[in-house]
Write a protein that holds these residues in place. Structure first.
Motif, mmCIF file in Angstrom:
data_model
loop_
_atom_site.group_PDB
_atom_site.id
_atom_site.type_symbol
_atom_site.label_atom_id
_atom_site.label_comp_id
_atom_site.label_asym_id
_atom_site.label_seq_id
_atom_site.Cartn_x
_atom_site.Cartn_y
_atom_site.Cartn_z
ATOM 1 N N GLY A 1 0.811 -1.214 0.000
ATOM 2 C CA GLY A 1 0.000 0.000 0.000
ATOM 3 C C GLY A 1 0.846 1.267 0.000
ATOM 4 O O GLY A 1 2.049 1.221 -0.261
ATOM 5 N N LEU A 2 0.221 2.363 0.316
ATOM 6 C CA LEU A 2 0.880 3.674 0.320
ATOM 7 C C LEU A 2 2.023 3.692 1.333
ATOM 8 O O LEU A 2 3.103 4.225 1.077
ATOM 9 C CB LEU A 2 -0.169 4.741 0.681
ATOM 10 C CG LEU A 2 0.324 6.172 0.512
ATOM 11 C CD1 LEU A 2 0.637 6.469 -0.945
ATOM 12 C CD2 LEU A 2 -0.723 7.167 1.032
ATOM 13 N N ARG A 3 1.754 3.079 2.489
ATOM 14 C CA ARG A 3 2.739 3.049 3.563
ATOM 15 C C ARG A 3 4.034 2.370 3.103
ATOM 16 O O ARG A 3 5.132 2.856 3.357
ATOM 17 C CB ARG A 3 2.108 2.256 4.719
ATOM 18 C CG ARG A 3 2.904 2.298 5.975
ATOM 19 C CD ARG A 3 2.155 1.505 7.032
ATOM 20 N NE ARG A 3 3.077 0.573 7.656
ATOM 21 C CZ ARG A 3 2.953 0.164 8.908
ATOM 22 N NH1 ARG A 3 1.945 0.556 9.647
ATOM 23 N NH2 ARG A 3 3.832 -0.658 9.416
ATOM 24 N N THR A 4 3.869 1.249 2.394
ATOM 25 C CA THR A 4 5.028 0.509 1.894
ATOM 26 C C THR A 4 5.800 1.368 0.892
ATOM 27 O O THR A 4 7.031 1.429 0.922
ATOM 28 C CB THR A 4 4.552 -0.788 1.201
ATOM 29 O OG1 THR A 4 3.664 -1.453 2.084
ATOM 30 C CG2 THR A 4 5.702 -1.685 0.856
ATOM 31 N N LYS A 5 5.069 2.015 0.011
ATOM 32 C CA LYS A 5 5.732 2.823 -1.018
ATOM 33 C C LYS A 5 6.482 3.995 -0.394
ATOM 34 O O LYS A 5 7.574 4.356 -0.811
ATOM 35 C CB LYS A 5 4.699 3.311 -2.037
ATOM 36 C CG LYS A 5 4.191 2.176 -2.921
ATOM 37 C CD LYS A 5 3.339 2.670 -4.083
ATOM 38 C CE LYS A 5 2.864 1.498 -4.922
ATOM 39 N NZ LYS A 5 1.817 0.675 -4.265
ATOM 40 N N LEU A 6 5.866 4.594 0.638
ATOM 41 C CA LEU A 6 6.510 5.705 1.341
ATOM 42 C C LEU A 6 7.784 5.207 2.022
ATOM 43 O O LEU A 6 8.832 5.851 1.971
ATOM 44 C CB LEU A 6 5.524 6.266 2.378
ATOM 45 C CG LEU A 6 5.847 7.662 2.910
ATOM 46 C CD1 LEU A 6 5.855 8.681 1.778
ATOM 47 C CD2 LEU A 6 4.821 8.074 3.976
ATOM 48 N N GLY A 7 7.680 4.027 2.641
ATOM 49 C CA GLY A 7 8.839 3.432 3.303
ATOM 50 C C GLY A 7 9.974 3.207 2.314
ATOM 51 O O GLY A 7 11.144 3.495 2.604
ATOM 52 N N ALA A 8 9.616 2.705 1.123
ATOM 53 C CA ALA A 8 10.630 2.429 0.105
ATOM 54 C C ALA A 8 11.320 3.716 -0.327
ATOM 55 O O ALA A 8 12.532 3.764 -0.543
ATOM 56 C CB ALA A 8 9.986 1.748 -1.093
#
Lengths: 343, 343
Positions: B259-266
């Motif tokens: 999700g968005l959280r994962t993409k932000l983390g990346a």
């Protein structure tokens, strides 16, 4: 179906082995387990377990243990009271017993299986075959990865037949795609052994030989089976293992030495890392099967914890139920040409 | 110091080779470069380059090219007008020329170096040696990784001597720690070749032999040199490469499907990933050196872009300045015992 388990093998024996066996019993109501090892130690470990159906668990007392420091052949021949030797005896003398699991010394397990269980007709070299993860998800059987360091080309043909049967049983692949581990994809590439093996594999009926597989493509998902002599298979396997660990360490190092933003990012990506780590950890899904002996023998990693012991026991049961040994025997029986049948 | 560059070798020739050569000239004022290849194509590529000192760049016109489809030995013998053959001629006939770089067909570069440059006295098998990244940072020389698929144990002793001299020149290590690639750390482990090589290496003077190195420990940083026959070295190298790529792909996949959280983390971890990727990419730091021939020969990766061509050229210059070939010759000259000197 009964599975015999060496309760004393591995770095975390007997507790993790016993915990794993009990979990397996709870996950599969048709499973019976025989734990072989020091009865007191096993009973003590059982006290730490959840509830389980006591009717499906037996213990065979064995006071001795074979360790990594023992010479495998001598140990199997002389340590009659060891958990490993008594476990093999139980496997062979109990008709209900379909398979065997140990996390103990790889050398001793292989020698024990070879001497005590015996080879399937036509198989001169049983081989150790782990299932590795692939990018496309299905898994690939690497055979041999350590049982036979010096091989003849005909052995690699046998590995292809055995590992194809195994890939069908384990991965559900109908016509497994077989690759030969080599230093280039072109047909003429290789050392003496692989050049000869390539020619033999190409004319072996009953296998789906695609050609050479470079080490960088083992995990690609383009092959269901990759055959190799045990030395090279071991190098490929351990090089992959070392690289995966190095990369995770480098990422961890980068995160620790980074600022708040980096640490926050790592936190957000935690589920992704956990998934990748789980996927790359081929031991979590069970053990390596020792193909070519008359009953199912699964070697679980020496560092196995309960979860991977459970996986190995369920794997042994499912392989025994699939009649993998009969299938290997039938695959080997078609090899009647002199160049692919070794005597 | 003059470096001869095959301008037509590799997937991105001539443009990336020419760009890389010009960058090298701008980074090192004492460097001269000779580009060998199609003069028109080279001049056209030069138009796309930054300013550079024209006095330090020469072109040798060569109308033919050796490709991966050519049989190396035949191509070197018959394609007299190829950039590779003319580059080797220039290397041998120009006293100022200290080294050579090509991103072309590995086979042709090795055969060319063997036939045109010639072997250092005592060396029967020149060997290809890349420097791989290690966890502790210093790098490790893997020798041989593909030039000699079938080896005798004495060849591995020669590899140890040559790669030790190379580790000192490239990595600045005084007494390089040498490991033998094997399927276990214990002394008795191995196939026929490594068991024999272990005994020979243990009694060879002038090298710092630590013992066996498992494939999982190549990148550990515990060794400065790991020796192997070219087949196994190739398997280890490519298995590491494949695993690194698989892991990066799995992480990428996890990020995309998250999700968005994962993409932000990346996004937040981007610098860490870039650093790990850069560290694992051993080609970025130059090429693999072909050890045992009379002049410095560096094989840059076939997919080399300008940056790694620059690195390979500067590496060749620095190796030539360190008089690596003389050092290998002097290392080989102490091998006068019959068992380690092969004729």
């Amino acid at each position: 179906m009964k599975i015999i388990v060496d309760a004393m093998g591995g770095d975390n024996a007997p507790l993790q082995i016993v915990l794993g066996a009990v979990d397996a019993l709870n996950q599969d109501k048709n499973l019976k387990v025989v734990l072989v090892g020091d009865q007191n130690a096993i009973e003590q470990s059982l006290c730490e377990c959840k509830e389980y159906d006591k009717n499906r668990l037996d213990i065979i007392d064995a006071k001795d243990v074979i360790t990594n420091d023992d010479t495998p052949t001598t140990a199997i021949r002389t340590k009659k009271e060891s958990s490993l030797v008594k476990a093999f005896d139980a496997l062979m003398h109990d008709d209900e017993a379909g398979g065997f699991v140990s996390a103990g010394s790889t050398g001793a397990v292989l020698v024990g299986a070879y001497l005590k269980v015996g080879r399937i007709k036509g198989v001169t070299r049983p081989a150790l075959a782990p299932v590795l993860p692939t990018l496309k998800g299905n898994g690939v059987v690497l055979c041999d990865c350590g049982a036979n360091v010096d091989c003849k080309s005909v052995n690699l043909v046998h590995f292809a037949i055995m590992a194809s049967a195994y890939a069908t049983a384990m991965l559900g692949v109908k016509n497994p795609r077989v690759g030969l581990l080599n230093n280039g994809v072109e047909e003429h590439k290789g050392n003496e052994l692989t050049q000869e093996a390539h020619k033999l594999l190409a004319k072996t009926e009953g296998i789906n030989f695609l050609g050479n597989c470079e080490a960088r493509d083992i995990l690609s998902g383009d092959f269901d089976v990759v055959v190799s002599d045990g030395f090279n298979g071991n190098i490929a396997l351990k090089s992959a293992e070392g690289t995966a660990n190095t990369m995770l360490s480098l990422i961890k190092e980068g995160v620790y030495s980074g600022g708040l933003r980096t640490k926050l990012g790592a936190l957000m990506l935690k589920p992704v890392f956990a998934k990748v780590k789980k996927k790359m950890d081929y031991n979590a899904h069970g053990g390596a099967c020792f193909l070519g002996v008359k009953k199912v023998v699964v070697k679980s990693h020496g560092a196995s914890k309960a979860k991977s012991v459970t996986a190995s026991i369920l794997q042994a049961k499912s392989l025994a139920e699939s009649k993998i040994c009969d299938k290997i025997a039938s695959g080997m029986s078609v090899l009647d040409k002199p160049e692919t049948a070794e005597n």
